[in-house]
Motif scaffolding. Structure first.
Motif, PDB file in Angstrom:
ATOM      1  N   PHE A  91       0.892  -1.171   0.000  1.00 37.15           N
ATOM      2  CA  PHE A  91       0.000   0.000   0.000  1.00 37.15           C
ATOM      3  C   PHE A  91       0.920   1.207   0.000  1.00 37.15           C
ATOM      4  O   PHE A  91       1.608   1.480   0.978  1.00 37.15           O
ATOM      5  CB  PHE A  91      -0.892  -0.016   1.243  1.00 37.15           C
ATOM      6  CG  PHE A  91      -1.823   1.170   1.326  1.00 37.15           C
ATOM      7  CD1 PHE A  91      -2.687   1.474   0.293  1.00 37.15           C
ATOM      8  CD2 PHE A  91      -1.831   1.974   2.457  1.00 37.15           C
ATOM      9  CE1 PHE A  91      -3.548   2.563   0.372  1.00 37.15           C
ATOM     10  CE2 PHE A  91      -2.686   3.063   2.554  1.00 37.15           C
ATOM     11  CZ  PHE A  91      -3.544   3.352   1.502  1.00 37.15           C
ATOM     12  N   THR A  92       0.978   1.910  -1.135  1.00 31.28           N
ATOM     13  CA  THR A  92       1.971   2.957  -1.314  1.00 31.28           C
ATOM     14  C   THR A  92       1.329   4.308  -1.602  1.00 31.28           C
ATOM     15  O   THR A  92       0.134   4.390  -1.847  1.00 31.28           O
ATOM     16  CB  THR A  92       2.905   2.629  -2.494  1.00 31.28           C
ATOM     17  OG1 THR A  92       2.203   2.881  -3.722  1.00 31.28           O
ATOM     18  CG2 THR A  92       3.346   1.191  -2.472  1.00 31.28           C
ATOM     19  N   GLY A  93       2.156   5.343  -1.610  1.00 25.78           N
ATOM     20  CA  GLY A  93       1.727   6.632  -2.111  1.00 25.78           C
ATOM     21  C   GLY A  93       1.869   6.657  -3.620  1.00 25.78           C
ATOM     22  O   GLY A  93       2.539   5.811  -4.222  1.00 25.78           O
ATOM     23  N   ILE A 110      -3.212  -2.169  -8.565  1.00 35.34           N
ATOM     24  CA  ILE A 110      -4.253  -3.195  -8.508  1.00 35.34           C
ATOM     25  C   ILE A 110      -5.586  -2.602  -8.038  1.00 35.34           C
ATOM     26  O   ILE A 110      -6.638  -2.987  -8.521  1.00 35.34           O
ATOM     27  CB  ILE A 110      -3.826  -4.379  -7.607  1.00 35.34           C
ATOM     28  CG1 ILE A 110      -4.854  -5.507  -7.678  1.00 35.34           C
ATOM     29  CG2 ILE A 110      -3.587  -3.937  -6.165  1.00 35.34           C
ATOM     30  CD1 ILE A 110      -4.375  -6.802  -7.033  1.00 35.34           C
ATOM     31  N   ALA A 111      -5.535  -1.624  -7.111  1.00 32.53           N
ATOM     32  CA  ALA A 111      -6.770  -1.016  -6.613  1.00 32.53           C
ATOM     33  C   ALA A 111      -6.453   0.290  -5.909  1.00 32.53           C
ATOM     34  O   ALA A 111      -5.323   0.522  -5.479  1.00 32.53           O
ATOM     35  CB  ALA A 111      -7.501  -1.965  -5.657  1.00 32.53           C
ATOM     36  N   VAL A 112      -7.478   1.133  -5.787  1.00 34.49           N
ATOM     37  CA  VAL A 112      -7.329   2.411  -5.086  1.00 34.49           C
ATOM     38  C   VAL A 112      -8.630   2.703  -4.350  1.00 34.49           C
ATOM     39  O   VAL A 112      -9.717   2.277  -4.791  1.00 34.49           O
ATOM     40  CB  VAL A 112      -7.008   3.554  -6.080  1.00 34.49           C
ATOM     41  CG1 VAL A 112      -8.165   3.802  -7.038  1.00 34.49           C
ATOM     42  CG2 VAL A 112      -6.657   4.841  -5.344  1.00 34.49           C
ATOM     43  N   LYS A 113      -8.537   3.391  -3.231  1.00 35.14           N
ATOM     44  CA  LYS A 113      -9.750   3.765  -2.491  1.00 35.14           C
ATOM     45  C   LYS A 113     -10.507   4.837  -3.240  1.00 35.14           C
ATOM     46  O   LYS A 113      -9.941   5.831  -3.673  1.00 35.14           O
ATOM     47  CB  LYS A 113      -9.402   4.266  -1.091  1.00 35.14           C
ATOM     48  CG  LYS A 113     -10.646   4.565  -0.230  1.00 35.14           C
ATOM     49  CD  LYS A 113     -10.262   4.981   1.168  1.00 35.14           C
ATOM     50  CE  LYS A 113      -9.766   6.412   1.222  1.00 35.14           C
ATOM     51  NZ  LYS A 113     -10.884   7.382   1.043  1.00 35.14           N
ATOM     52  N   PHE A 278      -2.978   0.495  -3.939  1.00 33.64           N
ATOM     53  CA  PHE A 278      -2.365  -0.778  -3.622  1.00 33.64           C
ATOM     54  C   PHE A 278      -1.625  -1.173  -4.890  1.00 33.64           C
ATOM     55  O   PHE A 278      -2.168  -1.081  -5.997  1.00 33.64           O
ATOM     56  CB  PHE A 278      -3.427  -1.831  -3.289  1.00 33.64           C
ATOM     57  CG  PHE A 278      -3.984  -1.692  -1.897  1.00 33.64           C
ATOM     58  CD1 PHE A 278      -3.461  -2.443  -0.845  1.00 33.64           C
ATOM     59  CD2 PHE A 278      -5.034  -0.834  -1.638  1.00 33.64           C
ATOM     60  CE1 PHE A 278      -3.967  -2.317   0.438  1.00 33.64           C
ATOM     61  CE2 PHE A 278      -5.558  -0.710  -0.356  1.00 33.64           C
ATOM     62  CZ  PHE A 278      -5.019  -1.449   0.683  1.00 33.64           C
ATOM     63  N   ALA A 279      -0.391  -1.582  -4.753  1.00 33.32           N
ATOM     64  CA  ALA A 279       0.434  -1.946  -5.909  1.00 33.32           C
ATOM     65  C   ALA A 279       0.953  -3.362  -5.741  1.00 33.32           C
ATOM     66  O   ALA A 279       1.112  -3.849  -4.621  1.00 33.32           O
ATOM     67  CB  ALA A 279       1.598  -0.968  -6.067  1.00 33.32           C
ATOM     68  N   VAL A 280       1.204  -4.022  -6.880  1.00 33.25           N
ATOM     69  CA  VAL A 280       1.705  -5.388  -6.854  1.00 33.25           C
ATOM     70  C   VAL A 280       2.946  -5.512  -7.724  1.00 33.25           C
ATOM     71  O   VAL A 280       3.186  -4.682  -8.609  1.00 33.25           O
ATOM     72  CB  VAL A 280       0.648  -6.398  -7.362  1.00 33.25           C
ATOM     73  CG1 VAL A 280      -0.615  -6.325  -6.536  1.00 33.25           C
ATOM     74  CG2 VAL A 280       0.332  -6.148  -8.837  1.00 33.25           C
ATOM     75  N   LEU A 328     -12.698   0.031  -2.396  1.00 36.37           N
ATOM     76  CA  LEU A 328     -11.569  -0.065  -3.311  1.00 36.37           C
ATOM     77  C   LEU A 328     -12.081  -0.350  -4.720  1.00 36.37           C
ATOM     78  O   LEU A 328     -13.016  -1.132  -4.905  1.00 36.37           O
ATOM     79  CB  LEU A 328     -10.598  -1.162  -2.877  1.00 36.37           C
ATOM     80  CG  LEU A 328      -9.861  -0.961  -1.556  1.00 36.37           C
ATOM     81  CD1 LEU A 328      -8.738  -2.001  -1.421  1.00 36.37           C
ATOM     82  CD2 LEU A 328      -9.286   0.436  -1.426  1.00 36.37           C
ATOM     83  N   ILE A 329     -11.450   0.307  -5.700  1.00 32.28           N
ATOM     84  CA  ILE A 329     -11.823   0.171  -7.105  1.00 32.28           C
ATOM     85  C   ILE A 329     -10.584  -0.225  -7.899  1.00 32.28           C
ATOM     86  O   ILE A 329      -9.489   0.291  -7.645  1.00 32.28           O
ATOM     87  CB  ILE A 329     -12.385   1.495  -7.661  1.00 32.28           C
ATOM     88  CG1 ILE A 329     -13.645   1.904  -6.897  1.00 32.28           C
ATOM     89  CG2 ILE A 329     -12.689   1.399  -9.153  1.00 32.28           C
ATOM     90  CD1 ILE A 329     -14.217   3.235  -7.358  1.00 32.28           C
TER      91      ILE A 329
END
Length: 344
Positions: A91-93, A110-113, A278-280, A328-329
Motif C-alpha cells: 500500500f503505497t503513495g 491493482i486497486a485504489v480507495k 495498492f500496488a503489486v 476499493l476500485i
C-alpha cells in the motif's frame, strides 16, 4: 588428455549448476506459497495491526496462501522491497508507486480507495502545510498566509518519496519561490537540505512523525496529509482541508501523538492529491493471484469490513474511514499520469 579432462570438469560443473538451479526452483515454489505484503511506516504501527491482519486474512482465504506482513520504518525500504521482487503487494503513495514502476515495470496498480461517492472522480485526499496556532501570525502578510514567510524556517517533510509529504508541497514551494530572482533556480534537491531556502530540513519518516516534528517545536512548518493524522486530531475551527482550519490533537491520542496531546495547528495550504494505490509486483505475484487479490480487495465484503473501513463515528482506528460509499476500485497505471508528469 588434458582436453578430455577439461571437458569432463566442465560437464561436472554444468551438472552441479543445473542441480543448484533445480534447488532454487524448489525454493521459489515454496516462496510462491507466501504472499508478502510490505507496509509504509505510516501503516506499520500497532494502531493499524487490526486492519493489516484483516486484510491479510481476506487475501489468504481468497488465494489459499499465507500472507506475510513486512513492516518498515522507512519509505525507501518499502519501495526497494517491492521493486526488487522481495514483496508481492504494498500500500503505497502515488509518487512511491511511480518510482517503483519506473525501476521495475512489473510493479503495477491493482486497486485504489474511491471517494465518498464510491467512484474515482473524488478519490482524493489532501496535502497540508501546517504551522502551530500560537505562531500563525509569523506566517501571514496583510492578514493572509504567505509562502514568502517560510524562507529561513525549520521545515519538516515526510520522506522524499512521499507524494503528499514531499512531492506536492515541494512543487508548490518551488513554483512560488521561482518567481523570486533569488530562488529562480531552486530545485527539489535544494529543499532536502539546509539552505538555500530553509535553515534546517527534517524528515519525519511518516506523516505522523512530520506532524509531531511541528507540534513538538522541532519544526516551524510541516508537510503531512489529512488521512494519515485523521484518527489523532479533530477539527476545532474553520472548514476542513482549507487554509485557516485549526486542528487539535485529541486528549487520548496514541503514539506518537500522546506526547503532544491538546496541541493545535493551523493549515497554511491544503492541496488535493490522488488517492494512494495498492500496488503489486506481477513478476513475483503472478496473474492468477493478481486476479484473486483484486477480486477480494474490490469486493463488497472488503468495503463493509469495519476493521478496514471504520465507520465515521467509530472510536476504533482503521486503515480507512467510511463517510459514505468508500470502497476499493480496480485502477490502471495511467490514472497516475498527472502525478507522473510532475516528476518529468
Amino acid at each position: 588428455m588434458n582436453k578430455k579432462l577439461l571437458i569432463t570438469v566442465l560437464l561436472i560443473i554444468t551438472a552441479l549448476l543445473a542441480a543448484c538451479a533445480g534447488g532454487n526452483d524448489d525454493n521459489n515454489a515454496k516462496a510462491d506459497d507466501v504472499i508478502k505484503m510490505v507496509w509504509y511506516p505510516n501503516e506499520s504501527g500497532e494502531d493499524m495491526k487490526a486492519s493489516r491482519d484483516e486484510i491479510g486474512r481476506m487475501i489468504s482465504e481468497a488465494t489459499g496462501k499465507e500472507v506475510e506482513h513486512q513492516l518498515t520504518t522507512d519509505y525507501a525500504i518499502a519501495i526497494e522491497t517491492l521493486a526488487n521482487n522481495n514483496a508481492d503487494l504494498a500500500f503505497t503513495g502515488a509518487q512511491a508507486y511511480i518510482e517503483a514502476n519506473k525501476r521495475n515495470d512489473a510493479v503495477q496498480t491493482i486497486a485504489v480507495k474511491s471517494g465518498e461517492s464510491g467512484r474515482l472522480e473524488d478519490a482524493k485526499y489532501y496535502s497540508w502545510l501546517a504551522v502551530n496556532v500560537d505562531e500563525q501570525d509569523k506566517f501571514k502578510e496583510n492578514g493572509d498566509f504567505s509562502l514568502d514567510t517560510i524562507a529561513s524556517t525549520k521545515f519538516s517533510f515526510v520522506s522524499n518519496s512521499s507524494t503528499s509529504g514531499f512531492k506536492i508541497p515541494s512543487s508548490t514551494i518551488i513554483e512560488h519561490f521561482s518567481q523570486h530572482e533569488e530562488y529562480a533556480d531552486l530545485t527539489q534537491e535544494d529543499l532536502m537540505q539546509s539552505g538555500p531556502l530553509f535553515s534546517q530540513v527534517l524528515f519525519g519518516n511518516s506523516h505522523q512523525g512530520s506532524a509531531v516534528n511541528l507540534l513538538s517545536g522541532n519544526a516551524d512548518v510541516a508537510a503531512f496529509c489529512d488521512t494519515c493524522v485523521d484518527d489523532y486530531v479533530e477539527l476545532v475551527e474553520g472548514e476542513e482541508n482549507t487554509a485557516g482550519a485549526v486542528y487539535r490533537v485529541k486528549d487520548d491520542a496514541v503514539e506518537p501523538f500522546n506526547t503532544v496531546a491538546g496541541k493545535e495547528f493551523i493549515l497554511m495550504e491544503s492541496t488535493p492529491v490522488l488517492n494512494e494505490p495498492f500496488a503489486v509486483n506481477m513478476e513475483s505475484l503472478g496473474q492468477e493471484d493478481f486476479d484473486k487479490v483484486q477480486e477480494v480487495l474490490t469486493s463488497d465484503e472488503f468495503a463493509n469490513n469495519e476493521k478496514i473501513f471504520a465507520p465515521e463515528d467509530s472510536e476504533q482506528t482503521a486503515l480507512f474511514t467510511k463517510e459514505g460509499n468508500e470502497r476499493l476500485i480496480a485502477v490502471e497505471d495511467e490514472w497516475y499520469d498527472p502525478v507522473r508528469e510532475m516528476s518529468n
